[in-house]
Design an enzyme around this catalytic site. Structure first.
Site, PDB file in Angstrom:
ATOM      1  N   CYS A   5     118.433  64.639  47.679  1.00 48.49           N
ATOM      2  CA  CYS A   5     119.545  65.218  48.424  1.00 48.49           C
ATOM      3  C   CYS A   5     119.373  65.011  49.929  1.00 48.49           C
ATOM      4  CB  CYS A   5     119.659  66.713  48.141  1.00 48.49           C
ATOM      5  SG  CYS A   5     120.116  67.118  46.452  1.00 48.49           S
ATOM      6  N   ASP A   7      91.797  73.317  80.124  1.00 46.00           N
ATOM      7  CA  ASP A   7      92.026  73.680  81.523  1.00 46.00           C
ATOM      8  C   ASP A   7      91.351  75.032  81.740  1.00 46.00           C
ATOM      9  OD1 ASP A   7      93.230  73.742  84.133  1.00 46.00           O
ATOM     10  OD2 ASP A   7      94.688  75.141  83.304  1.00 46.00           O
TER      11      ASP A   7
END
Length: 799
Positions: free
Chosen positions: A83, A489
């Site tokens: 489908c 970081d």
């Protein structure tokens, strides 16, 4: 009844689901044709439901910043992998269409188009013409549709079960009679009674499969229910033919019992997929439907969320879900923010506090000033992020779609070859050869293959959401599973991004209270940190003037004071009476005749940073720290967390260069950052994560966003990604193993249609249940060892 041409306006005939019976390309009629089993019964119940007009979709169209329009819909009768291709191919290539994506597990269709070239109407009509029933993405409609589908499926299951039990009793009597010389008249009577029970049951209980197959054929496509329907009809038809001519090759019991087992499998699959259903769908249900607005005269009125504008004031009663993003203007309470942060402890809500839509108010009444419209709220953004993740399909899903797409013609050819082979190469009767072909049609269902990846993806996204992790990118989990190096970081990532006073014990209480009274007049991060450290202080009459870039000048009880940077407060550059390293942030309190007092701050690591870093290193990940901050500050943090590979004073280009070096070494690197300067590195890394507090551009660049004050969600995401990959591979293995074993057995004639139905249903259930194992257990992060940072760990090979 008059028919509507394809070019006519569907609204003139009652909308997308008008109860007319025009040609299959008619929008109104086609929407009634179920494509998949669930949709077949939904369509059966639709006659009593109000029709859906195109106007019903208008409020759900979202205008994107780039000028495009987007609409997300629920495809109620979407069930099988083929489908997906059918729907996407129905709209592909149409003028103005920019994107069409279907998600099997969540039953969602996302359309994006250029309003200058087209609108929603032809796109919806094209999908409806294929036989798919569309409803807007609405929590109440979704819940109602699913409940109706479940009821109808249970009714079909009850009828099939009743018929199967009774026909089986009659069949046992016939089998026993064959061993005891039952007469032809008695046997014929038993067959006719079986036919009277079985044929109506097949007609009713088989509707989910028959309507699905018919709609697919009318739309020029094939789906999984075409061979199923063909097998059931052939078995029942052959049995009726044998009954009419008085033969003994009758398998009414196989037909109804086949349907019974198929419906059991479909129902269990529906329930399992319902449990794994979209986390974004659950988030949508958390939206309030209306808000209580307080006008300038203090009168209360109820308004829908789409009419709220920034600046309005809404009242939130105790225990209510907060309807909008805003700032508390009146009242005190606690707010359950577990939805957004993953933390179980409620957060205080006082005047000036920021609150978010979807969170739950505690015991106090609040007045909230609206700061964002409903579509711009944090909850709405989370929903969009989740839908983006769930609508997209990585390469595994595309592989599953391709395999499932070629299934239908291949299985029919295989069944035909089986029938021909038994008729040509053996002396078996045509009835027996047909039964073997029917068994092949039933047993070779790729639903397990089609569910192999989506079930795992939905389970993984839902699990991570509960733990404060939002998966943005389609293949983020696949890439994250291959990562062996993590680059962090510093500020706002390894640290909380919120400075804390470090030398409180060295500061007299009177000076701390005085400084806090001055700092209370500023929103500077260091001033806020000073107020937090001081806590409740005695009220003081303070007159404050803020000098941007320098600090605060105040008059307290006739005394002129300054609170700010060192030079502005008249303190020598080498003055430092605290012993705190120079890398720390600072404020000075100074005034005529007063000894300057230093307030030293540090952006402390997140509470679990050391444990998580040690855990990741123990799991074999290489951990590095790249920061634009001063090297002294970076070195201090790296030492605290046991990170041996670090670099300070990094510009964005330096971070990208390091990522390229790692890639050249053959490493798969995940970047974790939050600042504007991290966005290029996040986009360049093999995978990327960002905290929810990050800059917008960093969140856009990142694949995954994690919530809360802890780093544990990063470890959870990595662990879930690796487990997801193992489960996907297991599911593919299970699906292929099933077909490798089952198909030759069916072709060899060793499987009856009944056993084939049981095997096919069981395979889909096993694959989905295997995916649900992802929700079992939880990640344990042990305390770091004393020598955790002594040496870098060798990266673990990707699983």
């Amino acid at each position: 009844m008059a028919q509507v041409s394809p070019q006519a306006d569907p609204r003139s005939d009652g909308g997308l689901n008008a109860p007319a019976r025009p040609r299959p390309d008619d929008v109104g009629a086609a929407a009634m044709l179920g494509c998949c089993p669930g949709g077949g019964i939904a369509a059966a119940a639709e006659e009593a439901a109000p029709s859906l007009r195109l106007e019903d979709f208008a409020d759900h169209i979202v205008q994107q910043p780039d000028g495009s329009a987007e609409l997300t819909l629920i495809v109620q009768n979407l069930h099988c992998p083929s489908c997906i291709r059918s729907i996407e191919s129905a709209v592909e290539g149409r003028p103005g269409l920019e994107k069409a994506r279907v998600n099997l597990s969540t039953r969602r269709l996302k359309l994006q188009w250029n309003p200058a070239e087209t609108d929603a109407e032809p796109l919806l009509a094209a999908v409806a013409a294929k036989g798919y029933r569309l409803i807007p993405l609405d929590a109440e409609q979704m819940e109602s549709a699913e409940a109706g589908e479940t009821r109808e499926l249970l009714r079909a299951l009850a009828v099939a079960g009743f018929a199967a039990g009774n026909v089986m009793l009659l069949s046992v009597s016939v089998w026993s009679g064959l061993a005891e010389d039952m007469g032809p008249a008695t046997r014929g009577l038993m067959h006719w009674v079986s036919a009277l029970i079985a044929l109506p049951a097949v007609a009713y209980a088989g509707r989910p499969f028959f309507r699905s197959a018919l709609a697919a054929l009318r739309g020029g496509t094939m789906n999984m229910d075409v061979p199923i329907s063909l097998a059931v009809i052939l078995a029942a038809g052959m049995s009726l033919s044998e009954t009419l001519r008085g033969g003994d090759q009758v398998f009414f019991d196989a037909s109804v019992t086949l349907l019974f087992f198929l419906l059991i499998g479909r129902f269990l699959d529906l329930r399992l997929r319902g449990r794994a259903r979209s986390a974004a769908e659950n988030l949508t249900a958390l939206r309030a439907t209306a808000a209580t607005v307080v006008d300038a005269e203090g009168r209360l009125s109820s308004l829908p969320l789409n009419r709220l504008q920034p600046g309005m004031t809404v009242a939130v009663a105790p225990g209510e879900r907060i309807p909008v993003d805003g700032l508390v203007s009146l009242g005190r309470s606690e707010v359950d923010t577990s939805l957004l942060t993953g933390e179980s402890l409620p957060r205080p809500a006082v005047p000036g506090s920021e609150v978010f839509a979807g969170t739950v108010n505690g015991d106090g009444a609040l007045r909230v000033t609206v700061t964002k419209t409903a579509d711009a709220s944090l909850l709405a953004e989370i929903v969009r992020l989740m839908e983006t993740a769930e609508q997209s399909r990585d390469r595994y899903v595309r592989l599953a779609d391709r395999v499932a797409r070629v299934y239908a013609p291949a299985v029919h050819i295989l069944a035909g070859v089986t029938l021909a082979g038994w008729l040509v190469l053996t002396d078996i009767a045509w009835q027996g050869a047909l039964l073997h072909a029917i068994a092949v049609l039933i047993i070779t269902c790729p639903c397990a293959l089609g569910l192999a990846v989506p079930a795992v993806q939905v389970a993984a996204v839902g699990r991570l959401l509960k733990r404060g992790v939002l998966v943005k990118s389609a293949d983020a989990l696949e890439r994250l599973a291959a990562v062996d190096t993590l680059v962090f970081d510093k500020t706002g990532t390894l640290t909380s991004g919120r400075p804390e006073l470090q030398n409180r014990q060295d500061i007299p209480a009177e000076e701390l209270g005085l400084a806090a009274a001055i700092a209370a007049e500023s929103r500077h991060p260091l001033a806020r940190a000073l107020c937090r450290a001081a806590g409740e202080t005695e009220p003081r009459q303070v007159s404050v003037t803020e000098h941007p870039g320098d600090g605060l000048e105040a008059v307290v009880a006739g005394e002129s004071l300054r609170l700010g940077r060192r030079g502005w407060c008249g303190v020598a550059e080498d003055a430092d009476d605290s012993g705190i390293e120079s890398a720390a942030m600072e404020l000075w309190l100074a005034g005529p005749g007063r000894t300057p007092r230093r307030f030293a701050f540090r952006d402390a690591p997140r509470s679990d940073a050391a444990r998580v870093i040690a855990h990741l290193q123990d799991r074999g990940f290489r951990v590095e720290l790249l920061s634009g901050d001063r090297s002294a500050v970076v070195a201090d943090l790296a030492g605290q967390l046991g990170i041996t590979a670090w670099q300070g004073d990094c510009r964005p280009a330096d971070k990208i260069a390091r990522l390229r070096e790692l890639a050249a070494e053959g490493r798969k690197t995940a970047m974790i950052g939050d600042g504007l300067n991290d966005a290029p590195a996040l986009a360049a890394a093999f995978a990327s994560l960002s905290p929810a507090e990050a800059a917008d551009v960093s969140q856009i660049a990142a694949d995954i966003i994690f919530q809360g004050e802890r780093l544990a969600p990063i470890a959870e995401a990595l662990d879930t990604a690796r487990r997801s990959r193992r489960l996907v591979l297991q599911n593919f293995g299970l699906a292929f193993l099933y077909n490798v074993i089952a198909v030759p057995i069916a072709v060899a004639g060793l499987v009856t249609p009944l056993i084939a139905a049981v095997a096919m249903s069981a395979s889909s259930i096993v694959v989905t249940a295997n995916a649900m194992r992802l929700n079992l257990g939880s990640l344990k992060i042990a305390a770091p060892r004393a020598d955790s940072g002594a040496a870098a760990c060798a990266p673990e090979a990707a699983e």
